[in-house]
Design a protein around this motif. Structure first.
Motif, short mmCIF file in Angstrom:
data_model
loop_
_atom_site.label_atom_id
_atom_site.label_comp_id
_atom_site.label_asym_id
_atom_site.label_seq_id
_atom_site.Cartn_x
_atom_site.Cartn_y
_atom_site.Cartn_z
N TYR A 274 -0.89 7.20 -17.50
CA TYR A 274 -1.81 8.00 -16.21
C TYR A 274 -2.98 7.14 -16.00
O TYR A 274 -3.35 6.70 -15.43
CB TYR A 274 -2.18 9.35 -15.93
N LEU A 275 -3.49 7.08 -17.33
CA LEU A 275 -4.30 5.07 -17.60
C LEU A 275 -3.79 4.17 -16.73
O LEU A 275 -4.35 3.66 -15.50
CB LEU A 275 -4.71 5.01 -18.28
N GLY A 276 -2.68 3.29 -16.54
CA GLY A 276 -1.70 3.14 -15.73
C GLY A 276 -1.51 2.91 -14.26
O GLY A 276 -2.28 2.05 -13.18
N TRP A 277 -1.70 4.24 -13.95
CA TRP A 277 -1.37 4.89 -13.03
C TRP A 277 -2.93 5.26 -11.76
O TRP A 277 -3.03 4.54 -10.54
CB TRP A 277 -0.75 6.30 -12.31
N SER A 278 -3.56 5.20 -13.08
CA SER A 278 -4.95 5.47 -12.32
C SER A 278 -5.80 4.38 -11.47
O SER A 278 -6.09 3.93 -10.84
CB SER A 278 -5.91 5.96 -12.74
N ASN A 279 -4.90 2.43 -12.07
CA ASN A 279 -5.39 1.99 -11.72
C ASN A 279 -5.39 1.14 -10.01
O ASN A 279 -6.13 0.89 -9.37
CB ASN A 279 -4.28 0.49 -12.24
N ALA A 280 -3.78 2.40 -9.20
CA ALA A 280 -3.56 2.48 -8.08
C ALA A 280 -5.15 2.71 -7.52
O ALA A 280 -5.39 2.66 -5.78
CB ALA A 280 -2.75 2.75 -7.72
N VAL A 281 -5.70 3.96 -8.15
CA VAL A 281 -6.76 4.09 -7.58
C VAL A 281 -8.40 3.40 -7.50
O VAL A 281 -8.92 3.27 -6.54
CB VAL A 281 -6.83 6.23 -8.00
N ILE A 282 -8.39 3.10 -8.84
CA ILE A 282 -9.68 1.76 -9.13
C ILE A 282 -9.46 0.88 -8.16
O ILE A 282 -10.41 0.24 -7.61
CB ILE A 282 -9.29 1.29 -10.36
N ASN A 283 -8.82 0.30 -7.44
CA ASN A 283 -8.16 -1.42 -7.07
C ASN A 283 -9.12 -1.03 -5.30
O ASN A 283 -9.74 -2.29 -5.16
CB ASN A 283 -6.65 -1.79 -6.59
N PRO A 284 -8.80 -0.06 -4.67
CA PRO A 284 -9.44 -0.06 -3.61
C PRO A 284 -10.81 -0.09 -3.31
O PRO A 284 -12.41 -0.73 -2.98
CB PRO A 284 -8.70 0.90 -2.37
N MET A 285 -11.69 0.74 -5.07
CA MET A 285 -12.64 0.96 -5.06
C MET A 285 -13.72 0.14 -5.22
O MET A 285 -15.05 -0.60 -4.61
CB MET A 285 -13.01 1.89 -5.89
N ILE A 286 -12.98 -1.03 -6.29
CA ILE A 286 -13.53 -2.35 -6.90
C ILE A 286 -13.57 -3.81 -5.54
O ILE A 286 -14.61 -3.57 -5.75
CB ILE A 286 -12.62 -2.87 -7.58
N TYR A 287 -12.43 -3.68 -4.53
CA TYR A 287 -12.65 -3.97 -3.57
C TYR A 287 -13.76 -4.13 -2.23
O TYR A 287 -15.23 -5.32 -1.74
CB TYR A 287 -11.89 -4.61 -2.68
N SER A 288 -13.84 -2.66 -2.28
CA SER A 288 -15.41 -2.18 -1.45
C SER A 288 -16.44 -2.52 -2.09
O SER A 288 -17.45 -2.26 -1.20
CB SER A 288 -14.15 -0.88 -1.48
N ILE A 289 -17.06 -2.32 -2.83
CA ILE A 289 -18.01 -2.78 -3.49
C ILE A 289 -18.16 -3.44 -3.89
O ILE A 289 -19.18 -4.77 -4.11
CB ILE A 289 -17.99 -1.77 -5.29
N LEU A 290 -17.17 -4.60 -4.71
CA LEU A 290 -17.34 -5.81 -4.72
C LEU A 290 -17.50 -6.91 -4.15
O LEU A 290 -18.25 -7.84 -3.32
CB LEU A 290 -16.97 -6.19 -5.86
N ASN A 291 -17.39 -6.69 -2.13
CA ASN A 291 -16.39 -8.01 -2.27
C ASN A 291 -17.90 -7.97 -0.52
O ASN A 291 -16.98 -6.31 -0.15
CB ASN A 291 -15.01 -7.91 -0.64
N ASN A 292 -17.95 -8.33 -0.33
CA ASN A 292 -18.90 -8.27 0.40
C ASN A 292 -18.60 -8.04 2.04
O ASN A 292 -19.38 -7.29 2.73
CB ASN A 292 -20.15 -9.28 0.36
N GLN A 293 -17.79 -8.93 2.43
CA GLN A 293 -16.98 -8.72 3.62
C GLN A 293 -16.34 -6.99 4.11
O GLN A 293 -16.16 -6.53 4.82
CB GLN A 293 -15.91 -10.02 3.91
N ILE A 294 -15.37 -6.93 2.72
CA ILE A 294 -14.47 -5.01 3.23
C ILE A 294 -15.53 -4.29 3.09
O ILE A 294 -15.66 -3.69 3.87
CB ILE A 294 -14.03 -5.43 1.68
N LYS A 295 -16.88 -5.09 2.52
CA LYS A 295 -17.82 -3.37 2.57
C LYS A 295 -18.76 -3.41 3.07
O LYS A 295 -19.19 -2.60 3.72
CB LYS A 295 -18.74 -3.94 0.97
#
Length: 346
Positions: A274-295
């Motif tokens: 489930y550490l591996g499965w949770s990567n699917a939850v982390i990805n949209p959060m990473i891009y929403s926080i770090l990418n200025n255009q998406i943010k």
């Protein structure tokens, strides 16, 4: 008598571990499925409504979100349904479910490689970027990514090479136990397709950005802006790759080292799964926080929603009150007024 007691204690402990393992899978599979589905749907909506999907780099990010959405909305609900039933492994569709799950998992892994290659050409080989990433070539890339693992796992599904068998500890049908040859081939080809390409891309990207950063004082404004964008891309994808590796490598290593789950504990296997499965939850959060255009696109959508809701709560055409003094008696303590409702145009 002592030997019998020892055997009974061992069996009792195994039953308790199995029950605890089932509860762990029930809880985490359901939780990650719900949260991951919501977050990836939001991320996809932001890219589509904000029009970012029209840009080539974001087409691959959108593709990653779609594969993550399938992981959370298709794969995990299948696993969750198995954890709540004792007899689903005998219902005749276990192999088909396993085929779907492993095909989607493999596609999600290849999407990370696709993003890495895209960023490499965008930053390091920019002169080749427009030649390679045409609309036609992008469609071909996406088609290959989405068909490679579904074709590969047709071999165990059809029984030509390996087969899908139910794992009562992982609550999933997979080809790991069926054939050592196919298992080793699948893991090997996955590692060869991912690790060398990702390492090469990001070593070259970091070298390029660092060398450019040393000359930043001599750059013109447009070049400096492009450098900032490149550094932002590097930061976003570097975090994505690091988290992807930290979350998925333990599962891959443990699956190879202990495929039958008889060396490490069930708790350790459940944790890395489930550490591996949770990567699917982390990805949209990473891009929403770090990418200025998406943010900025996300904040713009949130602002429009809040503005729309505020209009419902506080309508633009609100009645205005006009207060006029119509008489003033001699007593200072009393004043008679007329209150009349009027409307002013917006």
């Amino acid at each position: 008598m002592t030997v019998n007691n020892s055997i009974d204690d061992h069996v009792h402990q195994a039953i308790q571990d199995f029950a605890w393992n089932r509860t762990l899978h029930q809880t985490l599979s359901t939780f990650i499925a719900v949260v991951g589905t919501i977050l990836n749907l939001i991320a996809i909506s932001v890219l589509v409504k904000g029009g970012l999907y029209r840009q080539s780099p974001f087409k691959f990010v959108l593709n990653l979100f779609v594969s993550n959405l399938f992981m959370c909305s298709v794969c995990l609900p299948i696993i969750s349904s198995y954890t709540f039933s004792e007899h689903l492994e005998n219902n005749g569709v276990c192999s088909f479910y396993g085929y779907i799950i492993y095909s989607i998992l493999g596609t999600a892994v290849l999407n990370i490689v696709l993003i890495s290659l895209n960023r490499y050409f965008l930053i390091v080989r920019f002169t080749l970027y427009r030649k390679i990433y045409t609309a036609r070539n992008i469609r071909i890339m996406l088609a290959v990514v989405w068909t490679f693992y579904p074709i590969l796992f047709l071999f165990p599904l059809s029984g030509i090479w390996g087969s899908f068998s139910y794992d009562r500890f992982r609550f999933i049908c997979h080809p790991v136990h069926s054939s050592d040859g196919f298992r080793d081939f699948a893991f090997t080809i996955t590692l060869l397709l991912t690790v060398p390409s990702i390492l090469f891309c990001y070593i070259e990207i970091l070298k390029k950005v660092n060398s450019t950063f040393r000359r930043v004082r001599n750059l013109q404004r447009a070049q400096a802006r492009r450098l900032r964008n490149e550094r932002q891309l590097v930061r976003t994808i570097l975090v994505t790759i690091i988290l992807f590796s930290c979350m998925n490598l333990p599962f891959i290593v443990l699956s190879i080292a202990d495929p039958y789950m008889d060396k490490a504990s069930l708790a350790a296997h459940g944790f890395v799964i489930y550490l591996g499965w949770s990567n699917a939850v982390i990805n949209p959060m990473i891009y929403s926080i770090l990418n200025n255009q998406i943010k900025s696109s996300l904040l713009d959508i949130i602002g429009k929603i809040l503005k729309r809701n505020s209009r419902r709560i506080f309508p633009s055409e609100m009645p205005k009150l006009e207060i006029r003094v119509i008489s003033l008696p001699l007593q200072e303590s009393s004043v008679f007024v007329e209150v009349r409702e009027i409307k002013y145009p917006n």
